[in-house]
Design a protein around this motif. Structure first.
Motif, PDB file in Angstrom:
ATOM      1  N   ILE A   1      -8.796  14.082  -1.031  1.00 41.25           N
ATOM      2  CA  ILE A   1      -7.436  13.925  -0.489  1.00 41.25           C
ATOM      3  C   ILE A   1      -7.520  13.972   1.033  1.00 41.25           C
ATOM      4  CG2 ILE A   1      -6.879  16.422  -0.436  1.00 41.25           C
ATOM      5  CD1 ILE A   1      -4.407  13.690  -1.639  1.00 41.25           C
TER       6      ILE A   1
ATOM      7  N   PHE B   1       0.831  -1.208   0.000  1.00 37.35           N
ATOM      8  CA  PHE B   1       0.000   0.000   0.000  1.00 37.35           C
ATOM      9  C   PHE B   1       0.866   1.259   0.000  1.00 37.35           C
ATOM     10  CE2 PHE B   1      -2.142   3.464   2.230  1.00 37.35           C
ATOM     11  CZ  PHE B   1      -3.334   3.560   1.525  1.00 37.35           C
ATOM     12  N   ASP B   2       1.907   1.265   0.822  1.00 37.71           N
ATOM     13  CA  ASP B   2       2.789   2.437   0.878  1.00 37.71           C
ATOM     14  C   ASP B   2       3.377   2.732  -0.499  1.00 37.71           C
ATOM     15  OD1 ASP B   2       2.298   2.695   3.539  1.00 37.71           O
ATOM     16  OD2 ASP B   2       4.330   2.249   4.209  1.00 37.71           O
ATOM     17  N   TYR B   3       3.851   1.680  -1.159  1.00 32.13           N
ATOM     18  CA  TYR B   3       4.431   1.857  -2.490  1.00 32.13           C
ATOM     19  C   TYR B   3       3.385   2.406  -3.465  1.00 32.13           C
ATOM     20  CZ  TYR B   3       6.992   0.825  -6.764  1.00 32.13           C
ATOM     21  OH  TYR B   3       7.630   0.940  -7.966  1.00 32.13           O
TER      22      TYR B   3
ATOM     23  N   ALA C   1       0.689   4.145  -2.844  1.00 27.99           N
ATOM     24  CA  ALA C   1       0.343   5.542  -2.560  1.00 27.99           C
ATOM     25  C   ALA C   1       1.461   6.482  -3.011  1.00 27.99           C
ATOM     26  CB  ALA C   1       0.062   5.721  -1.071  1.00 27.99           C
ATOM     27  N   GLN C   2       2.699   6.096  -2.739  1.00 29.46           N
ATOM     28  CA  GLN C   2       3.817   6.985  -3.070  1.00 29.46           C
ATOM     29  C   GLN C   2       3.940   7.217  -4.566  1.00 29.46           C
ATOM     30  OE1 GLN C   2       7.384   5.463  -1.182  1.00 29.46           O
ATOM     31  NE2 GLN C   2       6.350   5.418   0.773  1.00 29.46           N
ATOM     32  N   VAL C   3       3.919   6.145  -5.353  1.00 31.74           N
ATOM     33  CA  VAL C   3       4.135   6.339  -6.784  1.00 31.74           C
ATOM     34  C   VAL C   3       2.929   7.015  -7.433  1.00 31.74           C
ATOM     35  CG1 VAL C   3       5.780   4.448  -6.960  1.00 31.74           C
ATOM     36  CG2 VAL C   3       3.369   4.037  -7.509  1.00 31.74           C
ATOM     37  N   ASN C   4       1.792   7.026  -6.741  1.00 35.16           N
ATOM     38  CA  ASN C   4       0.647   7.792  -7.234  1.00 35.16           C
ATOM     39  C   ASN C   4       0.542   9.152  -6.549  1.00 35.16           C
ATOM     40  OD1 ASN C   4      -1.125   6.370  -9.296  1.00 35.16           O
ATOM     41  ND2 ASN C   4      -0.682   4.707  -7.861  1.00 35.16           N
ATOM     42  N   GLN C   5       1.609   9.540  -5.845  1.00 36.45           N
ATOM     43  CA  GLN C   5       1.640  10.836  -5.154  1.00 36.45           C
ATOM     44  C   GLN C   5       0.396  11.036  -4.292  1.00 36.45           C
ATOM     45  OE1 GLN C   5       2.475  13.603  -8.424  1.00 36.45           O
ATOM     46  NE2 GLN C   5       4.665  13.370  -8.051  1.00 36.45           N
ATOM     47  N   TRP C   6      -0.065   9.948  -3.687  1.00 44.93           N
ATOM     48  CA  TRP C   6      -1.184   9.964  -2.737  1.00 44.93           C
ATOM     49  C   TRP C   6      -2.537  10.295  -3.359  1.00 44.93           C
ATOM     50  CZ3 TRP C   6       3.715  11.537  -1.457  1.00 44.93           C
ATOM     51  CH2 TRP C   6       4.342  10.806  -0.448  1.00 44.93           C
ATOM     52  N   ARG C   7      -2.595  10.398  -4.684  1.00 51.08           N
ATOM     53  CA  ARG C   7      -3.900  10.660  -5.299  1.00 51.08           C
ATOM     54  C   ARG C   7      -4.594   9.320  -5.561  1.00 51.08           C
ATOM     55  NH1 ARG C   7      -0.527  14.302  -7.750  1.00 51.08           N
ATOM     56  NH2 ARG C   7      -0.465  13.193  -9.719  1.00 51.08           N
TER      57      ARG C   7
ATOM     58  N   GLU D   1      10.337  -1.148  -6.113  1.00 49.86           N
ATOM     59  CA  GLU D   1       9.810  -2.044  -5.098  1.00 49.86           C
ATOM     60  C   GLU D   1      10.972  -2.736  -4.406  1.00 49.86           C
ATOM     61  OE1 GLU D   1       5.539  -3.635  -6.406  1.00 49.86           O
ATOM     62  OE2 GLU D   1       7.102  -4.124  -7.831  1.00 49.86           O
TER      63      GLU D   1
ATOM     64  N   MET E   1       7.798  17.185  -6.619  1.00 47.57           N
ATOM     65  CA  MET E   1       7.138  16.908  -5.339  1.00 47.57           C
ATOM     66  C   MET E   1       8.117  17.227  -4.216  1.00 47.57           C
ATOM     67  SD  MET E   1       4.553  15.729  -3.508  1.00 47.57           S
ATOM     68  CE  MET E   1       3.396  14.573  -4.294  1.00 47.57           C
TER      69      MET E   1
ATOM     70  N   VAL F   1       1.780  17.623  -1.477  1.00 47.68           N
ATOM     71  CA  VAL F   1       0.783  16.613  -1.853  1.00 47.68           C
ATOM     72  C   VAL F   1      -0.573  17.285  -2.081  1.00 47.68           C
ATOM     73  CG1 VAL F   1      -0.475  14.582  -1.056  1.00 47.68           C
ATOM     74  CG2 VAL F   1       1.981  14.774  -0.619  1.00 47.68           C
TER      75      VAL F   1
ATOM     76  N   GLN G   1      10.515   7.733  -5.933  1.00 49.76           N
ATOM     77  CA  GLN G   1       9.130   7.261  -6.040  1.00 49.76           C
ATOM     78  C   GLN G   1       8.134   8.407  -5.974  1.00 49.76           C
ATOM     79  OE1 GLN G   1       8.509   4.177  -3.104  1.00 49.76           O
ATOM     80  NE2 GLN G   1      10.249   3.046  -3.887  1.00 49.76           N
ATOM     81  N   VAL G   2       8.280   9.287  -4.972  1.00 48.42           N
ATOM     82  CA  VAL G   2       7.271  10.339  -4.841  1.00 48.42           C
ATOM     83  C   VAL G   2       7.394  11.365  -5.961  1.00 48.42           C
ATOM     84  CG1 VAL G   2       7.031  10.006  -2.356  1.00 48.42           C
ATOM     85  CG2 VAL G   2       8.584  11.779  -3.220  1.00 48.42           C
TER      86      VAL G   2
ATOM     87  N   GLN H   1       7.835  10.229  -8.993  1.00 43.37           N
ATOM     88  CA  GLN H   1       7.517   9.382 -10.146  1.00 43.37           C
ATOM     89  C   GLN H   1       8.706   9.256 -11.094  1.00 43.37           C
ATOM     90  OE1 GLN H   1       3.810  11.183 -11.595  1.00 43.37           O
ATOM     91  NE2 GLN H   1       2.636   9.788 -10.282  1.00 43.37           N
TER      92      GLN H   1
ATOM     93  N   MET I   1       4.897   8.946   3.601  1.00 45.33           N
ATOM     94  CA  MET I   1       4.986   7.562   4.027  1.00 45.33           C
ATOM     95  C   MET I   1       6.415   7.130   4.233  1.00 45.33           C
ATOM     96  SD  MET I   1       1.968   5.976   1.832  1.00 45.33           S
ATOM     97  CE  MET I   1       0.288   6.032   2.492  1.00 45.33           C
TER      98      MET I   1
END
Lengths: 432, 432
Positions: B259, A71-73, A75-81, A119, B406, B267, B76-77, B79, B118
């Motif tokens: 959000i 889940f953390d991964y 959320a991060q690569v989707n910038q929490w959106r 990952e 980001m 974010v 990651q954050v 992208q 995260m």
């Protein structure tokens, strides 16, 4: 009494998972598909399945991976959106869904386990038979059960208690909408995925017309995930996917490198978008002759000559020149910049043997669409006020709040199909 | 012989770090700043410093954190749209730069260590005296050394071997450009950070005019990082930063939550941008009276009455109504959608006591700009062909390929100032 307890619309991985699960919970199930065979886009896919904490990982010696880390991964690569509870349940139940596929006969060899991006552990599971193997084993399970199947029956309308297909009504206590995405529907692409180029091609099954999205929206379902999906970078000279990235150097419209060319497709596509929507693959004659075959490059690649007439036919999409300056002029980037970029290229990207080539690359191939119906963590279809539409469920590519803007190459779309297909089938079966 | 070995332009954290380091390597150093005091934007900042593997972390019992893990998070954050070798060196040397600040007298209390987003471990270090403490200790170190300081001397032009300030030329063997960002320069914001609204305000020091970027570009330096930086969401009714997020529910232009409101500023801003560039904070009377003071909301918040005339003055930016439907009409979102969103709100976001409020929120405050000069991992300024401009170095907010799209709330901008300031000073001193 309704004709069925549950009607499932769509016979890809999501729909078949829902149908099997609903049946196994005691429901009388009917499965519709507009195509003449089961499998949908799943059967055409790479078959990657994103999951954490699986028996396959354990067999590979991977211990301690968890839905939390997954889940953390995500959320991060989707910038929490993302939609946190919906994605969280996907991560929580992905491993169980994968084990279920294994119990149905799908084999996920340890050797195929891969990581994507950064990952920390490998979470990408793939059968040797790719998506076709998954579709085949699901179909076998469907056909082993007394589930009514209506192929070649495209559902035209949803009713609150059933569907209309070919002008005939079938009633049910609950519906599962699993009609896939809209990669084959130009009007919907234009409206809901405007980043996809007007001349994009699609990897989806022909039935990916967005039917379920359109029909449910007519009943007040909310569409979310505007302009998200997975575009695959593609050379503009032929339809096809770039299978083997990394052999050529990519430069942007200024003539500079901007991304690791071996990144996965969604990373490349978002990076190309940030650079103005296109870039160029630059390589030399020896590389062209030795490059792996790639549908997207047509017959440009390979150990054969390419005539001037052939190059002329690709004018605007591909260029050839006997030196870097001429190549730069041909593609409209500043020569001194491209010269610098070429001078600093890694050995495997060096331009040594003339002539040199530049091929325009755009995110031009729609692999999947990620805009669609909004579901909650129980796979219930939500209306505009965010309330569940009674007894309507959805799963897979039909949904708009599961996959996110940054597709995860380990396979979060198939995980969506299986996890939410099973949840939808389970919950729909309660309406028997 | 040149007047100096090294001229440093800009007296914020990056410039002072470079000046101290160059001096300590044996160089004769001159430091220019257009303002009448040292400290730049650093002195106005929160003082957050992003680092992994520090003595502060160890004192907090955090073991096993590493530059590798910090780099993975960074990539990651963002992208993966980063400059890998440059970001990698930032991560590798952030801890050493922090220890150096500690050796200069800055205190980073263990209690202030925080995670952002995260992160699996806390990497945000902050002095009790915030950015001002860092600026103060750096200034003390500068003034304890025989470094020539010219305050109120805005450099007007760069020469290949010096600078012109107030019409006078000073020569040097090497230059360090550390003039900060361009948050105070409307023309540059318009051109290089178009996402910043036309009426944005800025948290930067008044000298943040982008001088170094403009002057170096005139010599062929490459500008990168177009349209990146940190925007802070801000209520449109007053200038000021939202300090305490999370007390109000945010809804988008459709009336839906989108959000976690307690996410960090970058974010929130990117999420608001994805929702069309604005959203609304929605809350009730009791929440208004109990909300923490917040410059961005002017005097709307607090345990006092707000007259109709006051609300009228904020028309278009804030609305008040006696029920949800009227509030929805006032801000132009569908009432049935907002009703559903409100019905599902978490307890601390519930609308219970009338009247209800909605305040328009935009990413309206420029905290920092992240577009600027391109450097390599040796802090050398690169020209358009990607080659180093001889003996020119840059660090901090002047750079365009360090911070990324980001911003990381743990403090990657100050890490940039210190890490690349020290590298720039070190390398510039070789030209003595």
């Amino acid at each position: 009494m309704a004709d069925y307890d549950v009607i499932v619309i769509g016979g890809g991985a999501a729909g078949m998972s829902a149908a099997i699960t609903a049946h196994d919970r005691g429901a009388r199930v009917m499965l519709f598909d507009g195509e003449t065979k089961l499998g949908g886009s799943t059967a055409l896919s790479g078959g990657w399945f994103f999951a954490a904490g699986t028996s396959v990982q354990r067999a590979a010696g991977i211990v301690g991976d968890s839905p939390e880390a997954m889940f953390d991964y995500y959320a991060q690569v989707n910038q929490w959106r993302i939609d946190p509870p919906v994605v969280r349940r996907l991560c929580d139940e992905a491993a169980a869904a994968l084990e279920w596929l294994i119990s149905l006969g799908v084999v996920f060899p340890v050797k195929n386990l891969t990581r994507s991006g950064m990952e920390t552990v490998a979470r990408g599971h793939q059968p040797d038979g790719r998506g076709a193997e998954i579709a085949q084993m699901l179909e076998r399970a469907v056909r082993a059960r007394p589930i009514d199947i209506a192929l070649g029956n495209r559902v035209e309308r949803l009713l609150s208690d059933g569907v209309i297909a070919r002008g005939e009504t079938a009633t049910a206590n609950a519906l599962v909408i699993a009609t896939g995405g809209f990669g084959q529907n130009r009007e919907m692409l234009r409206r809901l995925y405007p980043t996809a180029p007007e001349d994009s091609s699609s990897m989806s099954a022909p039935g990916s017309q967005g039917d379920g999205i359109t029909m449910a929206a007519a009943h007040g379902a909310t569409i979310t995930g505007h302009d998200t999906g997975l575009l695959i970078p593609s050379a503009s000279i032929a339809n096809g996917t770039i299978e083997h990235a990394g052999w050529a150097m990519f430069v942007n419209r200024h003539g500079r490198r901007f991304i690791d060319e071996s990144s996965y497709h969604s990373v490349l596509s978002l990076a190309i978008r940030a650079e103005g929507g296109f870039c160029f693959a630059v390589f030399d004659e020896a590389t062209r002759r030795g490059a792996p075959p790639d549908g997207s490059f047509g017959d440009l690649l390979g150990d054969h000559d390419v005539g001037d007439d052939r190059m002329a036919a690709w004018s605007g999409a591909a260029a050839r020149a006997s030196n870097v300056d001429d190549l730069a002029h041909a593609i409209g980037v500043p020569p001194h910049v491209l010269r610098g970029t070429v001078a600093r290229a890694a050995p495997h990207h060096a331009l040594r043997t003339v002539p040199f080539y530049a091929v325009r690359i755009t995110p031009g191939l729609v692999a999947l669409t990620a805009c669609g119906l909004t579901i909650d963590a129980e796979a219930r279809v939500l209306d505009e006020a965010g309330e569940p539409i009674p007894a309507w469920f959805a799963a897979g590519e039909t949904t708009g709040n599961v996959v996110g803007d940054m597709y995860i190459a380990s396979g979060n779309s198939l995980a969506n199909c299986l996890v939410y297909g099973r949840i939808a089938g389970d919950n729909a079966a309660r309406y028997r």
